[in-house]
Design a protein around this motif. Structure first.
Motif, PDB file in Angstrom:
ATOM      1  N   THR A  17       0.848  -1.187   0.000  1.00 14.72           N
ATOM      2  CA  THR A  17       0.000   0.000   0.000  1.00 14.72           C
ATOM      3  C   THR A  17       0.883   1.236   0.000  1.00 14.72           C
ATOM      4  N   ARG A  18       0.424   2.248  -0.687  1.00 13.47           N
ATOM      5  CA  ARG A  18       1.199   3.485  -0.726  1.00 13.47           C
ATOM      6  C   ARG A  18       0.239   4.663  -0.610  1.00 13.47           C
ATOM      7  N   THR A  19       0.587   5.602   0.224  1.00 19.94           N
ATOM      8  CA  THR A  19      -0.230   6.802   0.360  1.00 19.94           C
ATOM      9  C   THR A  19       0.482   7.941  -0.365  1.00 19.94           C
ATOM     10  N   VAL A  20      -0.242   8.584  -1.279  1.00 20.08           N
ATOM     11  CA  VAL A  20       0.368   9.611  -2.128  1.00 20.08           C
ATOM     12  C   VAL A  20      -0.431  10.906  -1.998  1.00 20.08           C
ATOM     13  N   THR A  21       0.296  11.987  -1.840  1.00 18.30           N
ATOM     14  CA  THR A  21      -0.366  13.288  -1.804  1.00 18.30           C
ATOM     15  C   THR A  21      -0.247  13.941  -3.186  1.00 18.30           C
ATOM     16  N   VAL A  22      -1.377  14.251  -3.772  1.00 19.23           N
ATOM     17  CA  VAL A  22      -1.385  14.856  -5.100  1.00 19.23           C
ATOM     18  C   VAL A  22      -1.738  16.340  -4.954  1.00 19.23           C
ATOM     19  N   GLY A  23      -0.913  17.202  -5.513  1.00 17.89           N
ATOM     20  CA  GLY A  23      -1.220  18.624  -5.402  1.00 17.89           C
ATOM     21  C   GLY A  23       0.010  19.475  -5.588  1.00 17.89           C
TER      22      GLY A  23
END
Ligand SMILES: Nc1nc2c(c(=O)[nH]1)N[C@H]1C(S)=C(S)[C@@H](COP(=O)(O)O)O[C@H]1N2
Ligand SMILES: [Mo]
Length: 512
Positions: free
Chosen positions: A506-512
Motif C-alpha cells: 500500500t502506498r499513500t500519495v499526496t497529489v497537489g
C-alpha cells in the motif's frame, strides 16, 4: 574543573583493554587466526533471540551488523572502564575482570567456525597478558583514594601533593590507547591485503541465458531495474565478517545418503557444464513492500548434475548444505532435482561472485526463499532426510520449507506528485509459478489491471505499470499479483516469521 576530568581508573582500564585487543587482533591477523573481536560479535549474533534479530533487520535493514558491532564495542568499553576503576584499589580484582572478559572471548573463539580459532586464542592470550600488564602499570600511578589535592590541581601544577602526576598518566594512557588502535588498524590492513582474488575467469556456459525478451526490462525513472546490479543487490547473512575461502583449499563435499561421496575443487566445478540463468532471489524477512529481493544472472553447475555424480538414495528427501560461516540450510531434494535449474553458482551478472554474495560458490534455487536454498560460501552438501536434522533457521522457529509467496511492490510514484496522468509501477514475483496478472486499486475502488512487462521466465520477477489520472488530495494505492495458476496473493496481513510476509503493498500519495 574537577567534575569535568576523566576519572583516571576507567581511563586506565579502557587504555589497557584497547592495547590488549589491538595486540591480539594484530597477532591474529598476522598468524591468520580468527579475529577475537569478530568471533565475539559472531557469537552474539548466534545467541541473539529471534525477535531481537528480526527487529534489528527490520529497523536497520542490512546495517544491523555495524550496529550490533557497535553495541558489543560499547559494552566492552564500559566493562573495561569498570575493570580500571576496580584496579585502582584492588589490582588483582581489576586484572581478574580482564581475565573474565578474555574467557568470554575464548569461549566465542572456541565456537568460531569461520576462522582458525586456536590461533585466535593464542593471540588473545598474548593480548590479555599485555593488557593486564598495562592495566597494572597504569593504575599503579593512580592514588587509591582521590584526595582533594590529587584532583583539583590546575594544569600548571599537574603534580599533586601525593605524587600523582595526572598529566603524565594521561599521556601514558593516550600512548597505550594509540598503540592498541594502531594494532587494530594494522590487523585490518593485513587481512584486507589478503583478500582472495576474485579475478577468476568464468568459462563460457554450455547453456547461456536466453536473450532477454523484448519488453521484459522496462526502464522507467524510479522503477526497479529488471536485472539488479551486484552492488545494489540486497545482502542478508549471519556472518559479521564474510568468510574468506582460499580457492586452493576449496573443496565441496557431497555425501550422506549417496552411492559414493564426491569431493569437488573449484577447478572441477569450472570444468563442468555451466548453465546461465536469470533467477530472482528473495529473503523470507522481506516485509511487504520491502527491498530484500533481487534479480541476477547466475552462472554455475546444475545441482542435479552434481547429485547425480554421487547417486542419490531414493529414501532421501532433503539436502542439508553448509556455508563456511557455519550456517546450515535445508532444501527439499525435489527442488534440486525436479528439472528447475538449481545452481551451484560461481558468477553473478557475469562476474565471479563477490565476497558478500558467497565467493567462491553459492546455491541458487528458483522458487525458494534464501534461508532454505541460497547457501553462500558453500562447503558441504549432505543428502539426508528432513526428519534427521534441523537447519540453522529452523532451529530458531522458521519453517523448514520456504516456498516464495506471490507478492508485489509499488516502486513509484513517490509520496508527492502533481495532478494529471501519472505512472504507478513496480515489480511482482511468484518464482517458479510465474506472474500472470497484476491489479491496482485506488482508494479502495475496483481492482484495475496493470500492464505487465514481457515475461522473462517464471523464475524472475516482472515489472508492471499502470496509468493513473491523479486528482488533488491524498490517495491510497494498492496492488496485488496473481501467479500462473490464477491464484491472487492473499490480502491477509502476516509478518515475515515463520515463512514469509503477506498482505497487499500500500502506498499513500499526496497529489497537489
Ligand atoms: N552461508 C550463508 N548463506 C546464506 C545466508 C547466511 O547467513 N549464510 N543467508 C541466506 C539468506 S537468509 C538469504 S535471503 C540469502 C541472501 O543472499 P544475498 O546476501 O546474496 O542476497 O542468502 C542465504 N544464504
Ligand atoms: Mo533471507
Amino acid at each position: 574543573m574537577t567534575s569535568r576530568k576523566l576519572p583516571s581508573g576507567p581511563v586506565a582500564g579502557i587504555a589497557a583493554g584497547v592495547l590488549g585487543l589491538g595486540v591480539a587482533e594484530l597477532i591474529a591477523a598476522l598468524a591468520r587466526g580468527a579475529s577475537p573481536l569478530l568471533a565475539l560479535g559472531d557469537r552474539v549474533i548466534d545467541l541473539t533471540p529471534r525477535w531481537l534479530k528480526e527487529a534489528a533487520v527490520s529497523t536497520f535493514g542490512t546495517a544491523d551488523k555495524p550496529i550490533l558491532l557497535a553495541s558489543v564495542a560499547l559494552v566492552t568499553l564500559v566493562l573495561l572502564g569498570a575493570a580500571g576503576a576496580l584496579a585502582v584499589r584492588r589490582p588483582l580484582l581489576g586484572a581478574g575482570m580482564l581475565v573474565l572478559l578474555g574467557a568470554v572471548d575464548i569461549a566465542a573463539l572456541l565456537a568460531d567456525r569461520a576462522g582458525n580459532g586456536t590461533t585466535g586464542i593464542v593471540a588473545l592470550l598474548i593480548g590479555l597478558a599485555v593488557g593486564i600488564t598495562a592495566l597494572v602499570l597504569l593504575t599503579r600511578q593512580i592514588p587509591d583514594t582521590a584526595t582533594p589535592g590529587a584532583t583539583t590541581g590546575t594544569a600548571s601544577e599537574a603534580t599533586a601533593p601525593d605524587g600523582f602526576d595526572r598529566r603524565k598518566f594521561l599521556t601514558a594512557a593516550a600512548a597505550v590507547t594509540a598503540v592498541g588502535a594502531a594494532g587494530g588498524i594494522g590487523a585490518k590492513v593485513v587481512t584486507g591485503r589478503r583478500h582472495p582474488s576474485a579475478k577468476v575467469a568464468i568459462p563460457s556456459a554450455v547453456s547461456p541465458a536466453a536473450p532477454l525478451a523484448e519488453g521484459a526490462a522496462l526502464r522507467i525513472d524510479g522503477l526497479t531495474p529488471f536485472v539488479t546490479p551486484v552492488e545494489d543487490f540486497y545482502r542478508i547473512d549471519i556472518a559479521l565478517l564474510t568468510p574468506r575461502v582460499d580457492l586452493a583449499d576449496y573443496r565441496l563435499k557431497i555425501h550422506g545418503m549417496v552411492d559414493k561421496p564426491v569431493e569437488l575443487t573449484y577447478e572441477d566445478l569450472l570444468a563442468m557444464p555451466l548453465y546461465e540463468r536469470r533467477v530472482t532471489i528473495c529473503c523470507v524477512s522481506n516485509e511487504v513492500g520491502g527491498d530484500l529481493i533481487g534479480n541476477a544472472t547466475w552462472t554455475g553447475v546444475r545441482i542435479r548434475d552434481v547429485l547425480k555424480q554421487a547417486g542419490i538414495d531414493p529414501d532421501a528427501d532433503a539436502v542439508k548444505s553448509s556455508g563456511a560461516d557455519g550456517i546450515t540450510i535445508g532444501t527439499p531434494l525435489e527442488a534440486l532435482t525436479d528439472g528447475r535449474d538449481a545452481l551451484l553458482a560461481i558468477a553473478q551478472n557475469g562476474e565471479p561472485l563477490t565476497q558478500d554474495h558467497g565467493f567462491p560458490v553459492r546455491m541458487v534455487v528458483p522458487g525458494l526463499y534464501g534461508y532454505v536454498s541460497a547457501t553462500k560460501w558453500l562447503t558441504d552438501l549432505e543428502v539426508t532426510r528432513f526428519d534427521d536434522f534441523r537447519a540453522y533457521w529452523t532451529d530458531r522457529g522458521w519453517s523448514a520449507e520456504g516456498p516464495i509467496k506471490t507478492q508485489c511492490r509499488i516502486d513509484i510514484p513517490g509520496d508527492d506528485v502533481m495532478p494529471g496522468e501519472r505512472t504507478i509501477a513496480g515489480v511482482a514475483w511468484a518464482q517458479h509459478r510465474g506472474v500472470s496478472k497484476v491489479e491496482v486499486r485506488i482508494d479502495d475502488g475496483p481492482w484495475q489491471p496493470a500492464t505487465l512487462a514481457a515475461e522473462d521466465s517464471i523464475d524472475t520477477w516482472r515489472q508492471w505499470t499502470y496509468r493513473w489520472a491523479a486528482t488533488e488530495g491524498e490517495h491510497h494505492i494498492q496492488a496485488r499479483a496473481y501467479d500462473r495458476t490464477g491464484t491472487p496473493q492473499t490480502a491477509d496481513e502476516a509478518p515475515p516469521a515463520p515463512n514469509g510476509a503477506t498482505g497487499y503493498p500500500t502506498r499513500t500519495v499526496t497529489v497537489g
